[in-house]
Design an enzyme around this catalytic site. Structure first.
Site, PDB file in Angstrom:
ATOM      1  N   LYS A 114      43.816 -56.415 -12.299  1.00 26.88           N
ATOM      2  CA  LYS A 114      42.903 -55.662 -11.308  1.00 26.88           C
ATOM      3  C   LYS A 114      41.544 -56.592 -11.285  1.00 26.88           C
ATOM      4  O   LYS A 114      40.417 -55.957 -10.978  1.00 26.88           O
ATOM      5  CB  LYS A 114      42.592 -54.219 -11.777  1.00 26.88           C
ATOM      6  CG  LYS A 114      44.056 -53.286 -11.816  1.00 26.88           C
ATOM      7  CD  LYS A 114      44.483 -53.502 -10.438  1.00 26.88           C
ATOM      8  CE  LYS A 114      46.149 -53.293 -10.565  1.00 26.88           C
ATOM      9  NZ  LYS A 114      46.545 -53.661  -9.094  1.00 26.88           N
ATOM     10  N   TRP A 169      44.336 -62.186  -5.082  1.00 23.59           N
ATOM     11  CA  TRP A 169      43.427 -62.917  -4.266  1.00 23.59           C
ATOM     12  C   TRP A 169      43.353 -64.440  -4.485  1.00 23.59           C
ATOM     13  O   TRP A 169      43.256 -65.241  -3.383  1.00 23.59           O
ATOM     14  CB  TRP A 169      42.083 -62.368  -4.494  1.00 23.59           C
ATOM     15  CG  TRP A 169      40.859 -62.444  -3.471  1.00 23.59           C
ATOM     16  CD1 TRP A 169      41.319 -63.124  -2.208  1.00 23.59           C
ATOM     17  CD2 TRP A 169      39.563 -62.229  -3.653  1.00 23.59           C
ATOM     18  NE1 TRP A 169      39.747 -63.245  -1.791  1.00 23.59           N
ATOM     19  CE2 TRP A 169      38.915 -62.716  -2.298  1.00 23.59           C
ATOM     20  CE3 TRP A 169      38.940 -61.430  -4.369  1.00 23.59           C
ATOM     21  CZ2 TRP A 169      37.359 -62.347  -2.082  1.00 23.59           C
ATOM     22  CZ3 TRP A 169      37.522 -61.487  -4.235  1.00 23.59           C
ATOM     23  CH2 TRP A 169      36.648 -61.705  -3.253  1.00 23.59           C
ATOM     24  N   HIS A 173      48.630 -62.375 -17.061  1.00 22.50           N
ATOM     25  CA  HIS A 173      47.713 -61.650 -17.620  1.00 22.50           C
ATOM     26  C   HIS A 173      47.792 -61.982 -19.161  1.00 22.50           C
ATOM     27  O   HIS A 173      47.048 -61.041 -19.894  1.00 22.50           O
ATOM     28  CB  HIS A 173      48.113 -60.214 -17.378  1.00 22.50           C
ATOM     29  CG  HIS A 173      48.082 -59.864 -15.837  1.00 22.50           C
ATOM     30  ND1 HIS A 173      47.143 -60.004 -15.026  1.00 22.50           N
ATOM     31  CD2 HIS A 173      49.103 -59.043 -15.209  1.00 22.50           C
ATOM     32  CE1 HIS A 173      47.406 -59.633 -13.812  1.00 22.50           C
ATOM     33  NE2 HIS A 173      48.540 -58.788 -13.857  1.00 22.50           N
ATOM     34  N   PHE A 200      39.489 -60.206   2.958  1.00 24.99           N
ATOM     35  CA  PHE A 200      40.201 -58.952   2.955  1.00 24.99           C
ATOM     36  C   PHE A 200      40.834 -58.684   4.228  1.00 24.99           C
ATOM     37  O   PHE A 200      42.175 -58.335   4.315  1.00 24.99           O
ATOM     38  CB  PHE A 200      39.174 -57.876   2.495  1.00 24.99           C
ATOM     39  CG  PHE A 200      39.581 -56.608   2.846  1.00 24.99           C
ATOM     40  CD1 PHE A 200      40.630 -56.032   2.148  1.00 24.99           C
ATOM     41  CD2 PHE A 200      38.716 -55.821   3.690  1.00 24.99           C
ATOM     42  CE1 PHE A 200      41.112 -54.607   2.314  1.00 24.99           C
ATOM     43  CE2 PHE A 200      39.386 -54.405   4.004  1.00 24.99           C
ATOM     44  CZ  PHE A 200      40.208 -53.718   3.332  1.00 24.99           C
ATOM     45  N   MET A 208      44.086 -60.296   4.657  1.00 24.88           N
ATOM     46  CA  MET A 208      45.224 -59.930   3.676  1.00 24.88           C
ATOM     47  C   MET A 208      45.693 -58.543   3.831  1.00 24.88           C
ATOM     48  O   MET A 208      47.148 -58.328   3.511  1.00 24.88           O
ATOM     49  CB  MET A 208      44.451 -60.202   2.154  1.00 24.88           C
ATOM     50  CG  MET A 208      44.626 -61.651   1.857  1.00 24.88           C
ATOM     51  SD  MET A 208      43.619 -61.795   0.213  1.00 24.88           S
ATOM     52  CE  MET A 208      44.863 -60.733  -0.927  1.00 24.88           C
ATOM     53  N   ARG A 261      42.927 -51.736  -2.210  1.00 19.30           N
ATOM     54  CA  ARG A 261      42.447 -50.551  -1.891  1.00 19.30           C
ATOM     55  C   ARG A 261      41.095 -50.515  -1.623  1.00 19.30           C
ATOM     56  O   ARG A 261      40.705 -50.090  -0.402  1.00 19.30           O
ATOM     57  CB  ARG A 261      42.573 -49.839  -3.236  1.00 19.30           C
ATOM     58  CG  ARG A 261      42.531 -48.337  -3.560  1.00 19.30           C
ATOM     59  CD  ARG A 261      42.570 -47.984  -5.101  1.00 19.30           C
ATOM     60  NE  ARG A 261      41.346 -48.841  -5.673  1.00 19.30           N
ATOM     61  CZ  ARG A 261      40.249 -48.379  -5.749  1.00 19.30           C
ATOM     62  NH1 ARG A 261      39.789 -46.960  -5.593  1.00 19.30           N
ATOM     63  NH2 ARG A 261      39.414 -49.104  -6.636  1.00 19.30           N
TER      64      ARG A 261
END
Ligand SMILES: Nc1ncnc2c1ncn2[C@@H]1O[C@H](COP(=O)(O)OS(=O)(=O)O)[C@@H](OP(=O)(O)O)[C@H]1O
Length: 271
Positions: A46, A51, A81, A201, A204, A230
């Site tokens: 997150k 991106w 991650h 954004f 995308m 979101r």
């Protein structure tokens, strides 16, 4: 909180997803072959993974074509991650470049909470309960504090560039330039415009190849609610956390991040 433990599998001191982890792959990760022209995106969940992928994929297509198509059939762009101590040996030998993206952990926590709530049917936590788990590291990918401190404090082992989500949000073009410099590449004005445009954004959100909604539905099923992209904002935590929650978060943050050198941006109006 028992059901949390059924969803998570702790391997080598780190929480993986019980349902999807490939234990054999993790056991042998140290030997995974790293090539000099690989670029790794490393993030705590997150923090801007997709991106960065969106930024770098066209970037590779436009500019690294010769290197990549000529030299290796497999993708040179990899995301993880993982904590610093779990990654392949080749990365610790500075064999490939790493871009580490970090984001203020209050927004990370809120984004993660919504993600878990939207994709996992079994997820019944309130925000309050989730915050406790997050701050104890009893979440997928373990403790945020350990992740960022581990990578930053061991940065001399790696060929690594740290990027801040909020700086990307405030100055995407400047961030792309920073990435170019790190990768030793120059973009024409035209390619730069294309890369920046593709990673906004607005682009995308409505691009099915970039907004991840389909991938999430494929992975987690059609019951998934909401969208992967979101809020895409800075300071969303303010609409989630009470004054008391914020104070107890700050207390833990100050204790854990004492003497930490990287700065964070918590508010959209902050520089
Ligand atoms: N273009 C662009 N601009 C700004 N913000 C963006 C962009 N693309 C993705 N995002 C936001 O990044 C959050 C998801 O992070 P990750 O991609 O790291 O998620 S994951 O760990 O790979 O699941 C998630 O944050 P929240 O909106 O706060 O939930 C995404 O919306």
């Amino acid at each position: 909180m028992e059901d949390i433990d059924r969803l998570l599998l702790k391997l080598k001191g780190y929480y993986f997803d019980h349902l999807s982890v490939d234990i054999g792959f993790i056991e042998n990760l140290d030997d995974f072959e790293i090539r000099e022209d690989d670029v790794f995106i490393v993030t705590y969940p997150k923090s801007g993974t997709i991106w960065l992928q969106q930024l770098l994929i066209p970037f590779f297509e436009y500019n690294f074509q010769k290197i990549y198509l000529g030299k290796r059939p497999s993708p040179g762009l990899l995301s993880t991650h993982l904590s610093y101590y779990l990654v392949p040996r080749g990365l610790k030998n500075k064999r490939a470049k790493i871009i580490y993206v970090y984001r203020n952990p209050k927004d990370v926590m809120c984004s993660y909470f919504h993600f878990e709530k939207n994709v996992k049917l079994q997820f019944t936590r309130t925000f309050e309960e989730y915050m406790i788990l997050f701050l104890e590291g009893r979440v997928l990918r373990s403790l945020w504090f350990d992740h960022i401190k581990g990578w930053y404090e061991h940065r001399s082992l790696f060929n690594i560039q740290f990027m801040m989500y909020e700086e990307m949000k405030k100055d995407l073009r400047g961030s792309v330039l920073k990435i170019c410099k790190f990768l030793g590449k120059e973009l024409s004005e035209e390619d730069m415009d294309t890369v920046v445009r593709q990673a906004t954004f607005e682009n995308m959100k409505y691009d099915p190849l970039a907004n991840y909604d389909k991938i999430i539905t494929t992975a987690y099923g059609t019951n998934v609610k909401g969208h992967f992209l979101r809020k895409v904002t800075i300071g969303d935590w303010k609409s989630h956390m009470t004054v008391e929650q914020n104070e107890s978060f700050d207390k833990i943050f100050q204790r854990e991040m004492k003497d930490f050198l990287l700065k964070f941006i918590w508010d959209v109006n902050e520089d």
